[in-house]
Scaffold this motif. Structure first.
Motif, short mmCIF file in Angstrom:
data_model
loop_
_atom_site.label_atom_id
_atom_site.label_comp_id
_atom_site.label_asym_id
_atom_site.label_seq_id
_atom_site.Cartn_x
_atom_site.Cartn_y
_atom_site.Cartn_z
N THR A 1 -5.12 12.68 -2.47
CA THR A 1 -5.53 11.93 -3.67
C THR A 1 -4.54 10.84 -4.03
O THR A 1 -4.76 10.09 -4.97
N ALA B 1 2.20 7.14 -6.48
CA ALA B 1 1.19 8.15 -6.82
C ALA B 1 1.69 9.55 -6.48
O ALA B 1 1.46 10.49 -7.24
N TRP C 1 2.50 1.90 -3.40
CA TRP C 1 1.60 2.47 -4.40
C TRP C 1 1.31 3.93 -4.10
O TRP C 1 1.23 4.76 -5.01
N THR D 1 -5.86 7.27 -4.24
CA THR D 1 -6.74 6.82 -5.31
C THR D 1 -6.04 5.82 -6.24
O THR D 1 -6.70 4.97 -6.82
N LEU D 2 -4.72 5.90 -6.37
CA LEU D 2 -4.02 4.94 -7.23
C LEU D 2 -4.07 3.52 -6.66
O LEU D 2 -4.48 2.60 -7.38
N TRP E 1 0.84 -1.20 0.00
CA TRP E 1 0.00 0.00 0.00
C TRP E 1 0.87 1.26 0.00
O TRP E 1 0.66 2.17 -0.79
N ILE F 1 -6.19 2.28 -4.58
CA ILE F 1 -7.59 1.84 -4.55
C ILE F 1 -8.04 1.44 -5.95
O ILE F 1 -8.72 0.43 -6.13
N GLY F 2 -7.61 2.18 -6.95
CA GLY F 2 -7.98 1.87 -8.32
C GLY F 2 -7.32 0.61 -8.85
O GLY F 2 -7.89 -0.10 -9.67
N VAL F 3 -6.14 0.34 -8.35
CA VAL F 3 -5.43 -0.85 -8.81
C VAL F 3 -6.04 -2.06 -8.13
O VAL F 3 -6.29 -3.07 -8.65
#
Length: 75
Positions: A67, A45, A41, A70-71, A38, A73-75
């Protein structure tokens, strides 16, 4: 072969081993690994331009939104 779990004989080629549930031991090992992934990532970001944003600067200046999460979470 002690400690490998129960063995059940079948009509097939050899013994079939049943899997035992992982229990809390796997969660203890997985939690630090998940935290490292985590944070990696989130760091990627932040390097690519994501970061702290003030969505309401004139209305609520103390509000900050990160923000960078968000990377992962999107992955």
């Amino acid at each position: 072969m002690s400690g490998l779990g129960p063995v059940r004989r079948t009509g097939r080629r050899g013994p079939v081993r049943r899997c035992r549930p992982g229990g809390p031991g796997r969660a203890v090992l997985a939690a630090p690994a998940a935290a490292e992934v985590w944070s990696g990532w989130v760091g990627i970001a932040q390097m690519t331009g994501f970061g702290l944003v003030r969505p309401l600067p004139g209305i609520w200046p103390a509000l900050h939104l990160d923000t960078a999460i968000t990377l992962p979470i999107g992955v």
